[in-house]
Motif scaffolding. Sequence first.
Motif, PDB file in Angstrom:
ATOM      1  N   LEU A 162     -17.063  16.229  15.789  1.00  0.00           N
ATOM      2  CA  LEU A 162     -18.509  16.041  15.676  1.00  0.00           C
ATOM      3  C   LEU A 162     -18.765  14.792  14.859  1.00  0.00           C
ATOM      4  CD1 LEU A 162     -19.411  19.713  14.748  1.00  0.00           C
ATOM      5  CD2 LEU A 162     -19.689  18.621  16.969  1.00  0.00           C
ATOM      6  N   LEU A 163     -19.720  14.027  15.285  1.00  0.00           N
ATOM      7  CA  LEU A 163     -20.022  12.798  14.549  1.00  0.00           C
ATOM      8  C   LEU A 163     -20.927  13.108  13.368  1.00  0.00           C
ATOM      9  CD1 LEU A 163     -20.471  10.300  17.495  1.00  0.00           C
ATOM     10  CD2 LEU A 163     -18.562  10.485  15.905  1.00  0.00           C
ATOM     11  N   GLU A 164     -20.383  13.930  12.473  1.00  0.00           N
ATOM     12  CA  GLU A 164     -21.177  14.367  11.339  1.00  0.00           C
ATOM     13  C   GLU A 164     -20.552  13.789  10.077  1.00  0.00           C
ATOM     14  OE1 GLU A 164     -21.466  18.610   9.977  1.00  0.00           O
ATOM     15  OE2 GLU A 164     -22.989  18.561  11.562  1.00  0.00           O
ATOM     16  N   ILE A 165     -21.367  13.348   9.156  1.00  0.00           N
ATOM     17  CA  ILE A 165     -20.806  12.783   7.920  1.00  0.00           C
ATOM     18  C   ILE A 165     -20.644  13.909   6.911  1.00  0.00           C
ATOM     19  CG2 ILE A 165     -21.226  11.156   6.034  1.00  0.00           C
ATOM     20  CD1 ILE A 165     -22.907   9.544   8.102  1.00  0.00           C
ATOM     21  N   PRO A 166     -19.441  14.116   6.412  1.00  0.00           N
ATOM     22  CA  PRO A 166     -19.246  15.237   5.480  1.00  0.00           C
ATOM     23  C   PRO A 166     -19.991  15.004   4.160  1.00  0.00           C
ATOM     24  CG  PRO A 166     -17.241  13.929   5.681  1.00  0.00           C
ATOM     25  CD  PRO A 166     -18.201  13.382   6.686  1.00  0.00           C
ATOM     26  N   ALA A 167     -20.313  16.118   3.494  1.00  0.00           N
ATOM     27  CA  ALA A 167     -21.117  16.069   2.267  1.00  0.00           C
ATOM     28  C   ALA A 167     -20.502  15.143   1.225  1.00  0.00           C
ATOM     29  CB  ALA A 167     -21.259  17.482   1.695  1.00  0.00           C
ATOM     30  N   TRP A 168     -19.145  15.162   1.141  1.00  0.00           N
ATOM     31  CA  TRP A 168     -18.513  14.358   0.091  1.00  0.00           C
ATOM     32  C   TRP A 168     -18.655  12.858   0.311  1.00  0.00           C
ATOM     33  CZ3 TRP A 168     -15.293  17.826   2.946  1.00  0.00           C
ATOM     34  CH2 TRP A 168     -14.572  17.230   3.994  1.00  0.00           C
ATOM     35  N   SER A 169     -19.074  12.485   1.504  1.00  0.00           N
ATOM     36  CA  SER A 169     -19.263  11.056   1.764  1.00  0.00           C
ATOM     37  C   SER A 169     -20.695  10.606   1.507  1.00  0.00           C
ATOM     38  CB  SER A 169     -18.908  10.739   3.213  1.00  0.00           C
ATOM     39  OG  SER A 169     -17.558  10.998   3.456  1.00  0.00           O
ATOM     40  N   LYS A 170     -21.568  11.540   1.194  1.00  0.00           N
ATOM     41  CA  LYS A 170     -22.993  11.176   1.100  1.00  0.00           C
ATOM     42  C   LYS A 170     -23.471  10.894  -0.320  1.00  0.00           C
ATOM     43  CE  LYS A 170     -24.280  13.855   5.151  1.00  0.00           C
ATOM     44  NZ  LYS A 170     -24.878  15.118   5.537  1.00  0.00           N
ATOM     45  N   THR A 171     -22.791  11.463  -1.311  1.00  0.00           N
ATOM     46  CA  THR A 171     -23.230  11.218  -2.689  1.00  0.00           C
ATOM     47  C   THR A 171     -22.039  10.746  -3.508  1.00  0.00           C
ATOM     48  OG1 THR A 171     -22.871  13.557  -3.077  1.00  0.00           O
ATOM     49  CG2 THR A 171     -25.167  12.843  -2.887  1.00  0.00           C
ATOM     50  N   PRO A 172     -22.289   9.887  -4.498  1.00  0.00           N
ATOM     51  CA  PRO A 172     -21.172   9.436  -5.341  1.00  0.00           C
ATOM     52  C   PRO A 172     -20.551  10.624  -6.086  1.00  0.00           C
ATOM     53  CG  PRO A 172     -23.160   8.135  -5.731  1.00  0.00           C
ATOM     54  CD  PRO A 172     -23.569   9.304  -4.883  1.00  0.00           C
ATOM     55  N   GLY A 173     -19.278  10.596  -6.243  1.00  0.00           N
ATOM     56  CA  GLY A 173     -18.583  11.643  -6.994  1.00  0.00           C
ATOM     57  C   GLY A 173     -18.573  11.325  -8.474  1.00  0.00           C
ATOM     58  N   PRO A 174     -17.884  12.176  -9.252  1.00  0.00           N
ATOM     59  CA  PRO A 174     -17.769  11.900 -10.685  1.00  0.00           C
ATOM     60  C   PRO A 174     -17.092  10.549 -10.907  1.00  0.00           C
ATOM     61  CG  PRO A 174     -16.559  13.917 -10.080  1.00  0.00           C
ATOM     62  CD  PRO A 174     -17.143  13.365  -8.831  1.00  0.00           C
ATOM     63  N   GLY A 175     -17.370   9.921 -12.017  1.00  0.00           N
ATOM     64  CA  GLY A 175     -16.799   8.602 -12.300  1.00  0.00           C
ATOM     65  C   GLY A 175     -15.388   8.695 -12.837  1.00  0.00           C
ATOM     66  N   ALA A 176     -14.961   7.596 -13.421  1.00  0.00           N
ATOM     67  CA  ALA A 176     -13.601   7.510 -13.935  1.00  0.00           C
ATOM     68  C   ALA A 176     -13.375   8.551 -15.031  1.00  0.00           C
ATOM     69  CB  ALA A 176     -13.360   6.110 -14.484  1.00  0.00           C
ATOM     70  N   SER A 177     -12.109   8.992 -15.160  1.00  0.00           N
ATOM     71  CA  SER A 177     -11.801   9.981 -16.189  1.00  0.00           C
ATOM     72  C   SER A 177     -10.653   9.475 -17.056  1.00  0.00           C
ATOM     73  CB  SER A 177     -11.430  11.320 -15.551  1.00  0.00           C
ATOM     74  OG  SER A 177     -10.279  11.142 -14.755  1.00  0.00           O
ATOM     75  N   ASP A 178     -10.471  10.089 -18.210  1.00  0.00           N
ATOM     76  CA  ASP A 178      -9.456   9.599 -19.140  1.00  0.00           C
ATOM     77  C   ASP A 178      -8.047  10.055 -18.805  1.00  0.00           C
ATOM     78  OD1 ASP A 178     -11.319   8.219 -20.542  1.00  0.00           O
ATOM     79  OD2 ASP A 178     -11.734   9.860 -21.938  1.00  0.00           O
ATOM     80  N   TYR A 179      -7.949  11.170 -18.131  1.00  0.00           N
ATOM     81  CA  TYR A 179      -6.603  11.649 -17.783  1.00  0.00           C
ATOM     82  C   TYR A 179      -6.665  12.337 -16.434  1.00  0.00           C
ATOM     83  CZ  TYR A 179      -1.797  13.016 -18.644  1.00  0.00           C
ATOM     84  OH  TYR A 179      -0.434  13.124 -18.563  1.00  0.00           O
ATOM     85  N   GLY A 180      -5.862  11.898 -15.498  1.00  0.00           N
ATOM     86  CA  GLY A 180      -5.949  12.375 -14.117  1.00  0.00           C
ATOM     87  C   GLY A 180      -5.335  13.744 -13.916  1.00  0.00           C
ATOM     88  N   GLY A 181      -5.757  14.380 -12.856  1.00  0.00           N
ATOM     89  CA  GLY A 181      -5.173  15.669 -12.485  1.00  0.00           C
ATOM     90  C   GLY A 181      -5.070  15.755 -10.976  1.00  0.00           C
ATOM     91  N   ARG A 182      -4.467  16.826 -10.496  1.00  0.00           N
ATOM     92  CA  ARG A 182      -4.238  17.024  -9.068  1.00  0.00           C
ATOM     93  C   ARG A 182      -5.531  17.475  -8.386  1.00  0.00           C
ATOM     94  NH1 ARG A 182      -0.260  21.674  -8.757  1.00  0.00           N
ATOM     95  NH2 ARG A 182       0.850  20.309 -10.166  1.00  0.00           N
ATOM     96  N   SER A 183      -5.718  17.121  -7.131  1.00  0.00           N
ATOM     97  CA  SER A 183      -6.870  17.628  -6.380  1.00  0.00           C
ATOM     98  C   SER A 183      -6.850  19.154  -6.385  1.00  0.00           C
ATOM     99  CB  SER A 183      -6.798  17.132  -4.927  1.00  0.00           C
ATOM    100  OG  SER A 183      -7.636  17.943  -4.116  1.00  0.00           O
ATOM    101  N   SER A 184      -8.016  19.747  -6.514  1.00  0.00           N
ATOM    102  CA  SER A 184      -8.058  21.218  -6.506  1.00  0.00           C
ATOM    103  C   SER A 184      -7.664  21.769  -5.143  1.00  0.00           C
ATOM    104  CB  SER A 184      -9.456  21.705  -6.892  1.00  0.00           C
ATOM    105  OG  SER A 184     -10.388  21.239  -5.937  1.00  0.00           O
TER     106      SER A 184
END
Length: 426
Positions: A44-66
């Motif tokens: 489907l030519l649908e844009i997923p929600a995660w592509s429509k709004t900016p996500g959280p910004g930079a962080s001090d210590y990275g972690g694995r994707s949930s």
Amino acid sequence: MTDQELEKAAANGLINRRHLLGLGLAGMGAAVANSALAADAGMLLEIPAWSKTPGPGASDYGGRSSYAGQFQRMSGAPNPTYPGGGASRSPLQHLQGTITPNGLHFERHHAGVPDIDPSQHKLVINGLVRQPLVFSYEDLLKYPMVSKIYFLECSGNSGALWGANGADAPDGTAQSIHGLVSCAEWTGIPLSTLLDEAGVEPEARWIGAVGADAASMGRSVPLDRAMDDVLVALYQNGEPVRPEQGYPMRLLVPGCEGNISVKWLTQVKLTREPSHFRDETSKYTDTQPDRLSRQFTFPMGTKSLITTPSGQMTLNRPGLYQITGIAWSGRGSIRRVEVSADGGQTWADALLDDQHSHKALARFRIPWQWSGGSAILQSRATDSLGNIQPTRTGLINEVGLLGRYHFHGIQSWGVNSAGEVRNVFA
Ligand SMILES: Nc1nc2c(c(=O)[nH]1)N[C@H]1C(S)=C(S)[C@@H](COP(=O)(O)O)O[C@H]1N2
Ligand SMILES: [Mo]
């Protein structure tokens, strides 16, 4: 391998390295193209929600994707009669490549992790030297360092496969059976630099290395090995060695049983004879069939294991799978890994990532067409010196069952017709 053997391996679904460019890649291509077609039909030519709004910004210590799974080290329940003692295992079946992320590096402690303030820690070099020396952490940071990738394996790793009590670990995973091996890029000072500075007396033959933990772990290492590729490691995959791995510094004896890579290193004493520390008399010895114990087994054997598919996984449907795993040798690099799908009757060459790193993990991969029947998956490593990984029964016939360290025989993962994968003794 003869053409006849190749044909047999292919009949078992293994797509040999020599076949890769023809049958292998064509087969893989077909599988990928099919799934692309299927996805296309429902796209489907649908844009997923995660592509429509900016996500959280930079962080001090990275972690694995949930979404990437919650896999972690696996540690046993604490034992009140053995405070801080025990181990945790790397989740090998969830990892790829050859480097173990620091938070997933296996641990083995005899008296827990000491809370060391590096400004108070000292490294002493004494014994048969012209000039005993004391180094602070600050001092050591000024020395020229090298960075090398080395595996570390506990001599008790894969101990379940001795099957000494008749138990064949049917529920074992790659992690629970083999997770006492990890691999990291270690940065540190060649021990030879520090020993040269202290000036080794000609009669010295051994070093005795001691840790600053409550176990006071001590191990003897022959001087020629200590002068070879041994490091005083200060960094692990680019950051300071983690407390669990020996912060602020550890000995790293490449290729050798993990026990002699003394963590929280505080003393290196030059001696004429081995020091006969507790951990090289009461433990870490290999009792032979004649009941004599071999005291010093340093290099780890030539070994490999399949991490996918592996214990407790299920193959959902017949078809093309990628078999992958790790191989290593305490004496050199890995030259060849062969894979069998019929319990060792026929073998096909896996592809090796071609870093050929000395005393580091190597990654192998081979496509396999699962027909839906039962199968026994095995891998067999050959190192740069020509040492070939033995079968489990071959190893037991050779060294007996009185010693329980240094298992490096071939692992067998049985696949049943429901696609369930279990450890089996083949
Ligand atoms: N001081 C000290 N060094 C130690 C140990 C220990 O308990 N104390 N355990 C040893 C054992 S048995 C192994 S297998 C390795 C494990 O290293 P890791 O915990 O960084 O994986 O450290 C070795 N060095
Ligand atoms: Mo160990």
